[in-house]
Design an enzyme around this catalytic site. Structure first.
Site, PDB file in Angstrom:
ATOM      1  N   GLY A   1     -56.694  27.933  -8.847  1.00 47.58           N
ATOM      2  CA  GLY A   1     -56.659  26.555  -9.320  1.00 47.58           C
ATOM      3  C   GLY A   1     -56.442  25.604  -8.166  1.00 47.58           C
TER       4      GLY A   1
ATOM      5  CD  GLN B   1     -53.098  22.085  -4.920  1.00 47.17           C
ATOM      6  OE1 GLN B   1     -53.742  22.291  -5.936  1.00 47.17           O
ATOM      7  NE2 GLN B   1     -52.541  23.060  -4.233  1.00 47.17           N
TER       8      GLN B   1
ATOM      9  CB  CYS C   1     -48.665  26.394  -4.913  1.00 48.82           C
ATOM     10  SG  CYS C   1     -49.448  24.779  -4.801  1.00 48.82           S
ATOM     11  CG  LEU C   2     -54.607  27.559  -3.019  1.00 48.26           C
ATOM     12  CD1 LEU C   2     -55.970  26.970  -3.371  1.00 48.26           C
ATOM     13  CD2 LEU C   2     -54.765  28.803  -2.165  1.00 48.26           C
TER      14      LEU C   2
ATOM     15  CG  HIS D   1     -49.513  25.597 -10.631  1.00 46.71           C
ATOM     16  ND1 HIS D   1     -48.566  26.344  -9.961  1.00 46.71           N
ATOM     17  CD2 HIS D   1     -50.228  24.946  -9.660  1.00 46.71           C
ATOM     18  CE1 HIS D   1     -48.687  26.139  -8.650  1.00 46.71           C
ATOM     19  NE2 HIS D   1     -49.703  25.310  -8.442  1.00 46.71           N
ATOM     20  CD  GLU D   2     -53.911  24.018 -10.366  1.00 46.33           C
ATOM     21  OE1 GLU D   2     -53.807  23.066  -9.577  1.00 46.33           O
ATOM     22  OE2 GLU D   2     -53.695  25.201 -10.032  1.00 46.33           O
TER      23      GLU D   2
ATOM     24  CG  HIS E   1     -50.570  20.438  -8.043  1.00 45.86           C
ATOM     25  ND1 HIS E   1     -49.840  20.353  -6.878  1.00 45.86           N
ATOM     26  CD2 HIS E   1     -50.903  21.751  -8.176  1.00 45.86           C
ATOM     27  CE1 HIS E   1     -49.741  21.563  -6.327  1.00 45.86           C
ATOM     28  NE2 HIS E   1     -50.372  22.436  -7.098  1.00 45.86           N
TER      29      HIS E   1
HETATM   30 NI    NI Z   1     -50.573  24.466  -6.721  1.00 46.47          NI
END
Ligand code: NI
Length: 164
Positions: free
Chosen positions: A46, A51, A88-89, A130-131, A134
């Site tokens: 995701g 991000q 998380c990236l 999660h997304e 963000h």
């Molecule tokens: Ni993330």
């Protein structure tokens, strides 16, 4: 399409609230295409627009059943509970144990501006939460039960290292 740079946890942009998309135009389509390419290149499941330094309410996900794009997602119902490892990236090299609802209903627009609704459970429900977090400047590390380390047991079978 083009790869975009993924911001890391220390970047203040990740803490800002993103604004809704108003124009469903070529610029949005390019953002969605770039985000998907960037997510797949980073082997994530995701990615949210903040991000990649775009403060708009746009997310992409692929939890194994194909690409899902959501514009202006709104969580309209949740139920149940799950607890599992999350990554998380934007927080490379770390994992945490996070409680999330087991079931999530989300309403969103597709890239052409059509309203859609999706009922998700398990990993996809986790990913949606999660997304969308963000988009409100919230990271999983803010809400995790605890940090996880290499040799940690989570009570689940060999949790995968999903990075969102
Ligand atoms: Ni993330």
């Amino acid at each position: 399409m083009a790869l975009r740079t993924i911001l890391h946890i220390e970047d203040d942009l990740l803490r800002k609230k993103s604004r809704p998309v108003e124009k469903f135009d070529a610029k949005l389509a390019k953002l969605l295409d770039d985000m998907a390419e960037t997510m797949y290149a980073a082997e994530g499941v995701g990615l949210a627009a903040p991000q990649v330094a775009v403060l708009r309410r746009v997310v992409v996900m692929d939890c194994g059943d194909g690409l899902i794009e959501m514009v202006n997602p709104e969580i309209i119902a949740t139920s149940g509970e799950q607890e599992d490892a999350e990554g998380c990236l934007s927080v490379p090299g770390r994992r945490g144990l996070v409680k999330r609802p087991m079931n999530v209903t989300v309403r969103f627009k597709d890239r052409s501006g059509e309203t859609c609704e999706l009922e998700a459970e398990g990993l996809l429900a986790r990913c949606i939460m999660h997304e969308t977090d963000h988009l409100d400047g919230r990271l999983y590390v803010d809400i995790m039960e605890r940090e996880l380390f290499e040799d940690d047991e989570t009570g689940e079978d060999d949790p995968e290292e999903e990075q969102e």
